[in-house]
Design an enzyme around this catalytic site. Structure first.
Site, PDB file in Angstrom:
ATOM      1  N   HIS A  31       3.014  -7.039  -6.067  1.00  0.00           N
ATOM      2  CA  HIS A  31       1.605  -6.907  -6.461  1.00  0.00           C
ATOM      3  C   HIS A  31       0.754  -7.948  -5.732  1.00  0.00           C
ATOM      4  O   HIS A  31       0.290  -8.933  -6.309  1.00  0.00           O
ATOM      5  CB  HIS A  31       1.461  -7.051  -7.981  1.00  0.00           C
ATOM      6  CG  HIS A  31       2.008  -5.877  -8.736  1.00  0.00           C
ATOM      7  ND1 HIS A  31       3.248  -5.897  -9.331  1.00  0.00           N
ATOM      8  CD2 HIS A  31       1.478  -4.639  -8.959  1.00  0.00           C
ATOM      9  CE1 HIS A  31       3.467  -4.725  -9.916  1.00  0.00           C
ATOM     10  NE2 HIS A  31       2.413  -3.953  -9.701  1.00  0.00           N
ATOM     11  N   HIS A  35      -0.333  -4.592  -1.213  1.00  0.00           N
ATOM     12  CA  HIS A  35      -0.294  -3.460  -2.135  1.00  0.00           C
ATOM     13  C   HIS A  35      -1.702  -2.928  -2.387  1.00  0.00           C
ATOM     14  O   HIS A  35      -1.918  -1.712  -2.415  1.00  0.00           O
ATOM     15  CB  HIS A  35       0.352  -3.886  -3.458  1.00  0.00           C
ATOM     16  CG  HIS A  35       0.190  -2.882  -4.553  1.00  0.00           C
ATOM     17  ND1 HIS A  35       0.765  -1.626  -4.524  1.00  0.00           N
ATOM     18  CD2 HIS A  35      -0.507  -2.952  -5.729  1.00  0.00           C
ATOM     19  CE1 HIS A  35       0.448  -0.961  -5.632  1.00  0.00           C
ATOM     20  NE2 HIS A  35      -0.328  -1.739  -6.370  1.00  0.00           N
ATOM     21  N   ASP A  72      -5.517  -4.689  -8.814  1.00  0.00           N
ATOM     22  CA  ASP A  72      -4.438  -5.604  -9.219  1.00  0.00           C
ATOM     23  C   ASP A  72      -4.767  -7.064  -8.921  1.00  0.00           C
ATOM     24  O   ASP A  72      -3.860  -7.903  -8.884  1.00  0.00           O
ATOM     25  CB  ASP A  72      -3.122  -5.231  -8.530  1.00  0.00           C
ATOM     26  CG  ASP A  72      -2.274  -4.273  -9.361  1.00  0.00           C
ATOM     27  OD1 ASP A  72      -2.413  -4.276 -10.603  1.00  0.00           O
ATOM     28  OD2 ASP A  72      -1.495  -3.502  -8.765  1.00  0.00           O
ATOM     29  N   ASP A 201      -1.724   4.196  -6.929  1.00  0.00           N
ATOM     30  CA  ASP A 201      -1.004   2.992  -7.337  1.00  0.00           C
ATOM     31  C   ASP A 201       0.502   3.208  -7.253  1.00  0.00           C
ATOM     32  O   ASP A 201       1.273   2.261  -7.067  1.00  0.00           O
ATOM     33  CB  ASP A 201      -1.409   2.628  -8.770  1.00  0.00           C
ATOM     34  CG  ASP A 201      -1.057   1.197  -9.134  1.00  0.00           C
ATOM     35  OD1 ASP A 201      -0.886   0.368  -8.223  1.00  0.00           O
ATOM     36  OD2 ASP A 201      -0.957   0.907 -10.346  1.00  0.00           O
ATOM     37  N   GLN A 252      15.802   4.802  -9.601  1.00  0.00           N
ATOM     38  CA  GLN A 252      14.796   5.539  -8.838  1.00  0.00           C
ATOM     39  C   GLN A 252      14.822   7.040  -9.084  1.00  0.00           C
ATOM     40  O   GLN A 252      13.779   7.693  -9.123  1.00  0.00           O
ATOM     41  CB  GLN A 252      14.959   5.256  -7.345  1.00  0.00           C
ATOM     42  CG  GLN A 252      14.517   3.860  -6.936  1.00  0.00           C
ATOM     43  CD  GLN A 252      13.101   3.547  -7.365  1.00  0.00           C
ATOM     44  OE1 GLN A 252      12.143   4.161  -6.908  1.00  0.00           O
ATOM     45  NE2 GLN A 252      12.949   2.595  -8.276  1.00  0.00           N
ATOM     46  N   PHE A 255      12.915   7.537 -12.293  1.00  0.00           N
ATOM     47  CA  PHE A 255      11.514   7.132 -12.183  1.00  0.00           C
ATOM     48  C   PHE A 255      10.727   8.091 -11.294  1.00  0.00           C
ATOM     49  O   PHE A 255       9.638   8.544 -11.656  1.00  0.00           O
ATOM     50  CB  PHE A 255      11.413   5.707 -11.640  1.00  0.00           C
ATOM     51  CG  PHE A 255       9.992   5.205 -11.542  1.00  0.00           C
ATOM     52  CD1 PHE A 255       9.296   4.849 -12.680  1.00  0.00           C
ATOM     53  CD2 PHE A 255       9.369   5.101 -10.308  1.00  0.00           C
ATOM     54  CE1 PHE A 255       7.979   4.396 -12.603  1.00  0.00           C
ATOM     55  CE2 PHE A 255       8.053   4.653 -10.211  1.00  0.00           C
ATOM     56  CZ  PHE A 255       7.357   4.298 -11.365  1.00  0.00           C
TER      57      PHE A 255
END
Length: 312
Positions: A31, A35, A72, A201, A252, A255
């Site tokens: 972050h 990013h 962020d 994002d 992964q 997700f």
């Protein structure tokens, strides 16, 4: 769209704000300012090449791009759950409700108030208020705790698209018919704006494998750093954050398939078919790549798997 001219944005103040926001990002493994730029360019790509801008007006586009830059800012490299569990200042300030996202939105406008950084100074009070609302709701929509609620809300609206189509051509406010379409499409445009920033994002998951894998390695590094802090504090280590037992690579498939894919399937409704198929193809390929590597190498961390690839 020449938004700088359209909204009389002073370039010097805009640059000052951008540099201050960039400086507000910390050197977290994931972050960070890099990013933020990834998310910004995904939004720009969605608006232009994917033609999502058809469904938005100029004001929406300005709000989306600015929100992407600051979405962020100030991220400390730990998640909301950690802040709440440790009773951090941010959690106390925002009553445990999306402390990070609330902080990001607040820093956006606090920075704007600094001397020489108010590039929105020429907006009317009404336009500024509306833009502020769009930026805040867009940034708040990136809180993963609200992911499923948002996906359900967007899905429910898209299910009605045949009987109530999403309106386009809402940019020319001098045309009475366009103004009417703007009024009718307010809720939809706000929903699309939030959806684009949210999928942006998560956009690294829709990139080609070599870029996606590096992003997962960086996020895993950040997760493990949080887990190290939790271990030192003697509090439970959150899932996927224990460097001694966990692997972000192992998570992964779930997700990408169960979290990212449902949102992507909805947001690509607003994109050109070529872009839609490219993003879905990349995501599907990334799922296969992780599954194949885990089958070949066992339950290695994402970093270890990428290093094995490089050594092959």
């Amino acid at each position: 769209h020449n938004l700088i001219s359209k909204y009389s944005i002073p370039v010097a103040e805009l640059c000052n704000w951008l540099m201050a926001i960039a400086a507000g990002y910390f050197a977290a493994p994931y972050h960070n300012w890099g990013h933020a730029m990834d998310v910004f360019f995904f939004c720009f790509f969605a608006l232009t090449q994917a033609e999502v801008g058809r469904f938005l007006n100029f004001h929406d586009i300005l709000a989306l791009l600015l929100a992407a830059v600051a979405h962020d800012v100030g991220h400390p490299g730990v998640n909301n759950a950690f802040l709440v569990a440790t009773a951090a200042d941010l959690a106390l300030r925002y009553n445990d409700q999306s402390p990070l996202e609330n902080m990001h939105a607040s820093v956006f406008f606090e920075t704007l108030r600094m001397p020489g950084k108010d590039f929105l100074c020429n907006l009317s009070a009404h336009d500024f208020s509306v833009l502020r609302g769009k930026v805040i709701t867009a940034i708040l929509s990136t809180d993963m705790a609200k992911h499923f609620e948002f996906v359900d809300r967007l899905a429910a609206r898209i299910e009605k698209k045949d009987e109530v189509p999403f309106l386009q051509n809402t940019k020319d406010t001098a045309d009475p018919e366009v103004r009417e379409r703007q009024n009718e499409s307010k809720a939809d445009r706000r929903l699309i704006l939030q959806g684009v920033l949210h999928i942006a994002d998560l956009g690294s998951n829709c990139k080609q494998w070599r870029y996606h894998a590096q992003a997962v390695v960086a996020l895993e590094d950040e997760f493990f750093s949080q887990g190290d802090q939790e271990r030192e504090l003697g509090i439970p280590i959150m899932p996927m954050m224990n460097r001694r037992t966990d692997s972000l690579a192992a998570g992964q498939s779930f997700f990408l398939g169960k979290i990212v894919r449902p949102l992507l399937d909805l947001t690509v409704h607003f994109m050109r078919s070529e872009v839609k198929h490219g993003l879905i193809s990349n995501l599907s390929n990334n799922i296969r790549e992780w599954e194949e590597r885990l089958a070949n190498h066992g339950n290695q961390t994402a970093k270890e798997i990428v290093e094995l690839d490089a050594a092959a």
